[in-house]
Design a protein around this motif. Sequence first.
Motif, PDB file in Angstrom:
ATOM      1  N   VAL A   1      34.636  13.261 -24.645  1.00 55.29           N
ATOM      2  CA  VAL A   1      34.996  13.396 -23.335  1.00 55.29           C
ATOM      3  C   VAL A   1      36.392  13.485 -23.620  1.00 55.29           C
ATOM      4  O   VAL A   1      38.120  14.054 -22.480  1.00 55.29           O
ATOM      5  CB  VAL A   1      34.351  13.478 -22.211  1.00 55.29           C
ATOM      6  CG1 VAL A   1      35.093  13.561 -21.300  1.00 55.29           C
ATOM      7  CG2 VAL A   1      33.601  13.686 -22.591  1.00 55.29           C
TER       8      VAL A   1
ATOM      9  N   GLN B   1      33.715  17.339 -16.144  1.00 60.71           N
ATOM     10  CA  GLN B   1      32.459  17.786 -17.240  1.00 60.71           C
ATOM     11  C   GLN B   1      31.714  19.407 -16.516  1.00 60.71           C
ATOM     12  O   GLN B   1      31.051  19.635 -17.530  1.00 60.71           O
ATOM     13  CB  GLN B   1      30.993  16.434 -16.138  1.00 60.71           C
ATOM     14  CG  GLN B   1      31.872  14.972 -16.343  1.00 60.71           C
ATOM     15  CD  GLN B   1      31.360  14.609 -17.392  1.00 60.71           C
ATOM     16  OE1 GLN B   1      30.723  15.546 -19.095  1.00 60.71           O
ATOM     17  NE2 GLN B   1      32.524  13.616 -18.424  1.00 60.71           N
TER      18      GLN B   1
ATOM     19  N   LYS C   1      26.523  13.810 -27.901  1.00 63.20           N
ATOM     20  CA  LYS C   1      26.410  13.663 -26.514  1.00 63.20           C
ATOM     21  C   LYS C   1      24.787  13.128 -26.848  1.00 63.20           C
ATOM     22  O   LYS C   1      24.472  12.624 -27.399  1.00 63.20           O
ATOM     23  CB  LYS C   1      25.447  14.817 -25.344  1.00 63.20           C
ATOM     24  CG  LYS C   1      26.616  15.783 -25.645  1.00 63.20           C
ATOM     25  CD  LYS C   1      26.297  17.055 -24.322  1.00 63.20           C
ATOM     26  CE  LYS C   1      27.152  17.898 -23.497  1.00 63.20           C
ATOM     27  NZ  LYS C   1      26.390  19.358 -23.151  1.00 63.20           N
TER      28      LYS C   1
ATOM     29  N   ASN D   1      27.114  15.041 -15.424  1.00 61.13           N
ATOM     30  CA  ASN D   1      27.866  14.772 -16.376  1.00 61.13           C
ATOM     31  C   ASN D   1      27.821  15.231 -17.709  1.00 61.13           C
ATOM     32  O   ASN D   1      26.792  14.545 -18.624  1.00 61.13           O
ATOM     33  CB  ASN D   1      28.164  12.772 -16.469  1.00 61.13           C
ATOM     34  CG  ASN D   1      28.537  12.580 -15.543  1.00 61.13           C
ATOM     35  OD1 ASN D   1      30.150  11.799 -15.482  1.00 61.13           O
ATOM     36  ND2 ASN D   1      28.491  11.717 -14.733  1.00 61.13           N
TER      37      ASN D   1
ATOM     38  N   THR E   1      28.664  14.508 -21.017  1.00 54.95           N
ATOM     39  CA  THR E   1      29.206  13.055 -21.920  1.00 54.95           C
ATOM     40  C   THR E   1      27.303  12.953 -22.131  1.00 54.95           C
ATOM     41  O   THR E   1      26.732  12.119 -22.923  1.00 54.95           O
ATOM     42  CB  THR E   1      28.954  12.396 -20.478  1.00 54.95           C
ATOM     43  OG1 THR E   1      30.754  12.783 -20.041  1.00 54.95           O
ATOM     44  CG2 THR E   1      28.732  10.419 -21.208  1.00 54.95           C
TER      45      THR E   1
END
Length: 468
Positions: free
Chosen positions: A6, A69, A138, A160, A163
């Motif tokens: 990210v 996100q 992730k 999120n 992530t």
Amino acid sequence: MKSRHVFILITLLVIFDAFAINCSFALIYFSSFLTKNNLEVAARFLILMNLSWMVSAVIFGTYTFANVQKHEILYKKLAFSFLLQIAIIYFTCNQFLPGIRVTLPVIYIFILEILCFSTIRLMAYVSDRYYLKMDTFKKRIAIIGNHDLGNRLEKFFLMNSLTVNFAGSFKDLHEEVLINNLPIENLRNSIKYAIENHLDEVYTTEFPEQSNAMNEILALAEQHCVRIKFVTSFIHYQRNQEFFNRANYKLSSYYDGIPILVNRKEPLTRLRNRIIKRAFDIVFSLGVILFVLSWLFPIMMVLILIESKGNPIFKQLRSGRDNEPFYCFKFRSMRINKNSNSQQATRNDPRVTRIGSFMRKTSIDELPQFFNVLFGDMSVVGPRPHMLKHTEEYRQIINQYMVRQFLKPGITGQAQVNGFRGETKVHEQMEGRVKHDIAYMENWNLWLDLKIICKTVLNAVGGEDNAF
């Protein structure tokens, strides 16, 4: 919650957006803007465009981890920032730069700019959705607990999505389910699920003090490189902070105002520290490869081939971070033998060649591992990688052995410079190595890495009894 990919996405957005602003201006400027304005006025307008966008992006958080996100939020922040940029430019031109007027070419610049911004974000979405397969980068996460705190944390993880890969929530520890007519605690079953499905972290609202099974579950999770993190409310944490400190819990971070506690401090879970360590690894390994291996590599290859036949580079599967295997490179110091993947080198080992003995004594045989560092499989400093066979053996008999696998393995490490190098004849030697590796993980900083590197060089020059 921050992650490396990210951070890379944000960096690319900033770069491409800046490129879009300046290219939009350049295209219109060379086609029509130049004929109506002098160079000084045009330069002022370009500077104003860049500064106004920077201010707008900061005000609306266009490039923050939370706002990139979700693609719908990303476009929403883009629209707000773009409108504020236009407002800032219009106000500044009217009040302070009367020589710049909002004419038709200026409108063309804004239209081209917003089209470029939108295209950049569309490409990011398409790449993430269809090509880059970001799921592999992730963290895979599950939650133990169905009450309000767990539900709130679940919403945070779903927000999120770039992530984390959220696997789901599970019921409370004290409830039981039946599997083959046998009662199984749900937390144990959830950890089993986490292990079988290769999850990285499990968040739980239960603490070891509330359940006798938690310590066993923690050990089980650590054996399989699954981190357990503890969730509590802000009020409960503030009221019982002395207890948490006494029980050796560390505050890791806040997720949406929720305190996240861990039972072990890990500085390298912070993105900033990971970037610092990785940048150091790249610079240091490139320096060694360019200034040392560039001339030493061919010399060592010739010397190895003169004494024994076979590939001068020995590669072996070793246990890496999160117990993922990787091929570790070395200069071959032994004659080709069938026990190289299972038997450690011993003192006066008949398999070791004369040039191999010199390389092992001076640690020259480890130098090709700087390519492993450059490729990202290893770090300059970290726990030494072990053979797969030894990892499986020691994880069964050494307490907290697999905790060292949370880190990238290193060419050198804290254990090695403190006397725990080479063959491990007794369990106490491996236990000492593990304790040093865990201490390094809990106390990492860049200065510690530099200290270990300096000590490694001094030991190599002076010679070590355990280097054979």
